[in-house]
Design a protein around this motif. Structure first.
Motif, short mmCIF file in Angstrom:
data_model
loop_
_atom_site.label_atom_id
_atom_site.label_comp_id
_atom_site.label_asym_id
_atom_site.label_seq_id
_atom_site.Cartn_x
_atom_site.Cartn_y
_atom_site.Cartn_z
N SER A 3 2.74 5.09 -2.28
CA SER A 3 3.85 4.54 -1.52
C SER A 3 4.95 4.06 -2.47
O SER A 3 4.70 3.80 -3.64
CB SER A 3 3.36 3.38 -0.64
OG SER A 3 2.83 2.35 -1.44
N GLY A 27 3.25 0.09 5.00
CA GLY A 27 2.62 0.90 3.98
C GLY A 27 3.30 0.97 2.63
O GLY A 27 2.88 1.74 1.76
N PHE A 28 4.34 0.19 2.43
CA PHE A 28 5.03 0.19 1.14
C PHE A 28 4.38 -0.79 0.18
O PHE A 28 3.79 -1.79 0.60
CB PHE A 28 6.51 -0.19 1.32
CG PHE A 28 7.29 0.82 2.10
CD1 PHE A 28 7.78 1.95 1.49
CD2 PHE A 28 7.54 0.62 3.44
CE1 PHE A 28 8.51 2.89 2.21
CE2 PHE A 28 8.26 1.55 4.18
CZ PHE A 28 8.75 2.68 3.55
#
Length: 66
Positions: A3, A27-28
Motif C-alpha cells: 500500500s 488500507g494505506f
C-alpha cells in the motif's frame, strides 16, 4: 501489493490521528509528523505527503509540500 506510504503533517494531534485512522482503515500505510523537521526527514525516506498545515512549526527553511 504494497500500500502507498502516506505522510500526514500537522501540529494538531486530533487532526492527524483522525486522518491517519481513516487512511489506515482504507488500507494505506500512514504515519504522522507534528513539525516540519520530522516531515522533511520522513519525506526524504520516501513517504508521500498527503496533508499538511499551511504553517508547520520547527522548520529551519521555507518548504513547499506540493
Amino acid at each position: 501489493m504494497a500500500s502507498a506510504k502516506i505522510l500526514i503533517v500537522d501540529d494538531e494531534l486530533s487532526i492527524v490521528e483522525a486522518v491517519k485512522y481513516a487512511l489506515q482503515k482504507d488500507g494505506f500505510r500512514a504515519t504522522v509528523a507534528h513539525d516540519g523537521t520530522k516531515a522533511l526527514e520522513l519525506a526524504r525516506r520516501g513517504w508521500r505527503v498527503v496533508a499538511a498545515a499551511p504553517t508547520i512549526p520547527s522548520t529551519a527553511e521555507q518548504v513547499s509540500f506540493s
